[in-house]
Design a protein around this motif. Structure first.
Motif, PDB file in Angstrom:
ATOM      1  N   ILE A  77       0.869  -1.173   0.000  1.00  0.00           N
ATOM      2  CA  ILE A  77       0.000   0.000   0.000  1.00  0.00           C
ATOM      3  C   ILE A  77       0.907   1.224   0.000  1.00  0.00           C
ATOM      4  N   ASP A  78       0.923   1.962  -1.104  1.00  0.00           N
ATOM      5  CA  ASP A  78       1.842   3.089  -1.240  1.00  0.00           C
ATOM      6  C   ASP A  78       1.470   4.255  -0.345  1.00  0.00           C
ATOM      7  N   ILE A  79       0.164   4.548  -0.260  1.00  0.00           N
ATOM      8  CA  ILE A  79      -0.306   5.606   0.628  1.00  0.00           C
ATOM      9  C   ILE A  79      -1.477   5.072   1.448  1.00  0.00           C
ATOM     10  N   LEU A  80      -1.336   5.122   2.756  1.00  0.00           N
ATOM     11  CA  LEU A  80      -2.456   4.892   3.667  1.00  0.00           C
ATOM     12  C   LEU A  80      -2.963   6.266   4.068  1.00  0.00           C
ATOM     13  N   PHE A  81      -4.181   6.584   3.672  1.00  0.00           N
ATOM     14  CA  PHE A  81      -4.729   7.919   3.929  1.00  0.00           C
ATOM     15  C   PHE A  81      -5.875   7.786   4.928  1.00  0.00           C
ATOM     16  N   ASN A  82      -5.623   8.214   6.152  1.00  0.00           N
ATOM     17  CA  ASN A  82      -6.646   8.212   7.190  1.00  0.00           C
ATOM     18  C   ASN A  82      -7.474   9.488   7.060  1.00  0.00           C
ATOM     19  N   SER A  83      -8.535   9.386   6.266  1.00  0.00           N
ATOM     20  CA  SER A  83      -9.371  10.551   5.963  1.00  0.00           C
ATOM     21  C   SER A  83     -10.646  10.589   6.791  1.00  0.00           C
ATOM     22  N   ALA A  84     -11.117   9.423   7.246  1.00  0.00           N
ATOM     23  CA  ALA A  84     -12.367   9.375   8.009  1.00  0.00           C
ATOM     24  C   ALA A  84     -12.242  10.193   9.294  1.00  0.00           C
ATOM     25  N   GLY A  85     -13.274  10.966   9.590  1.00  0.00           N
ATOM     26  CA  GLY A  85     -13.252  11.766  10.805  1.00  0.00           C
ATOM     27  C   GLY A  85     -14.617  12.368  11.068  1.00  0.00           C
ATOM     28  N   VAL A  86     -14.782  12.886  12.275  1.00  0.00           N
ATOM     29  CA  VAL A  86     -16.035  13.539  12.655  1.00  0.00           C
ATOM     30  C   VAL A  86     -15.716  14.882  13.309  1.00  0.00           C
ATOM     31  N   SER A  87     -16.677  15.772  13.244  1.00  0.00           N
ATOM     32  CA  SER A  87     -16.496  17.083  13.879  1.00  0.00           C
ATOM     33  C   SER A  87     -17.078  17.111  15.280  1.00  0.00           C
ATOM     34  N   GLY A  88     -18.058  16.233  15.525  1.00  0.00           N
ATOM     35  CA  GLY A  88     -18.819  16.366  16.758  1.00  0.00           C
ATOM     36  C   GLY A  88     -19.887  17.433  16.590  1.00  0.00           C
ATOM     37  N   ASN A  89     -20.700  17.574  17.579  1.00  0.00           N
ATOM     38  CA  ASN A  89     -21.784  18.556  17.547  1.00  0.00           C
ATOM     39  C   ASN A  89     -21.222  19.943  17.848  1.00  0.00           C
ATOM     40  N   TRP A  90     -21.220  20.820  16.844  1.00  0.00           N
ATOM     41  CA  TRP A  90     -20.656  22.159  17.044  1.00  0.00           C
ATOM     42  C   TRP A  90     -21.403  22.934  18.129  1.00  0.00           C
ATOM     43  N   ALA A  91     -22.669  22.597  18.371  1.00  0.00           N
ATOM     44  CA  ALA A  91     -23.474  23.335  19.351  1.00  0.00           C
ATOM     45  C   ALA A  91     -23.043  23.062  20.787  1.00  0.00           C
ATOM     46  N   THR A  92     -22.294  21.988  21.001  1.00  0.00           N
ATOM     47  CA  THR A  92     -21.858  21.661  22.364  1.00  0.00           C
ATOM     48  C   THR A  92     -20.339  21.636  22.456  1.00  0.00           C
ATOM     49  N   GLN A  93     -19.684  22.575  21.755  1.00  0.00           N
ATOM     50  CA  GLN A  93     -18.221  22.640  21.800  1.00  0.00           C
ATOM     51  C   GLN A  93     -17.703  23.952  22.368  1.00  0.00           C
TER      52      GLN A  93
END
Length: 232
Positions: A77-93
């Motif tokens: 695997i030439d590039i492992l790209f960890n792209s998955a992510g979450v922001s969470g609820n912006w209203a409670t940050q």
């Protein structure tokens, strides 16, 4: 052909990364939680006639992650790209509104699962020609860049991911693997909102340009969308 394994490939930046690398002739292992619902990704896979393989992977599911690692054992695997992510609820940050369970979930997806992906697929990356692991970070994880406060869940998760990236850069140096954190810019996506400065296509074009320049000497860098360094 070189191979890219990317998480979160069913929408937004992950989908466009899949599209652009496939167009360049790469074999793309496009991972997402629900392949049966990933309609745009499936259309892309059909159009590439084998260039894009849609893989079932909820990055937080240990069994799925380990099953994919077993399936791909021995495959470079030439590039492992960890792209998955979450922001969470912006209203409670904001200060006074943060909640434990929400914060733990953001940390689990944005910090722990990229680390587990690196652990599970580092052997594949080491077999490749390019030997790159890219973690999708954000300038919001820069302590030096924080001039407004707030966004506690998202900021802290990306700052933690940056530390994980640097530690992995040290630990994987003996395998000659370059590990970098990338800032995609402020992009018009579901997470970035409609007021972002960049389209998804513009962001990914820049990310690809930056990755094409990554060498082992760059391992441990926090790379801005313009190719420069972001202060920690």
């Amino acid at each position: 052909m070189p191979t890219l394994l990317i998480t979160g490939a069913n929408r937004g930046i992950g989908l466009e990364i899949t599209r652009q690398y496939a167009a360049d002739g790469w074999d793309v292992l496009a991972c997402c939680r629900s392949p049966e619902n990933a309609h745009e990704l499936n259309k892309l896979a059909a159009a590439t006639k084998g260039g894009v393989s849609v893989c079932l992977l909820d990055v937080a599911n240990d069994a799925q992650r380990q099953a994919l690692a077993a399936q791909l054992k021995g495959q470079p695997i030439d590039i492992l790209f960890n792209s998955a992510g979450v922001s969470g609820n912006w209203a409670t940050q904001s200060f006074g509104h943060c909640k434990t369970d929400e914060w733990l979930e953001v940390m689990r997806i944005n910090v722990i699962t990229p680390m587990l992906m690196m652990q599970d697929f580092a052997a594949n990356v080491a077999l490749s020609e390019h030997k790159i692991i890219a973690n999708m970070s954000s300038k919001m994880g820069s302590v030096a860049d924080n001039t407004s406060g707030g966004s506690y869940l998202y900021r802290s998760s990306k700052a933690a991911l940056n530390m994980v990236t640097v530690s992995a850069a040290h630990d994987l140096a003996r395998r000659k693997i370059a590990v970098v954190a990338l800032h995609p810019g402020w992009v018009r996506t579901d997470m970035g909102g409609p007021n972002g400065e960049l389209s998804v296509e513009e962001s990914v074009t820049a990310l690809k340009r930056n990755l094409a320049k990554v060498a082992f000497a760059d391992s441990g860098r926090f790379i801005d969308i313009d190719g420069g360094d972001i202060p920690w």
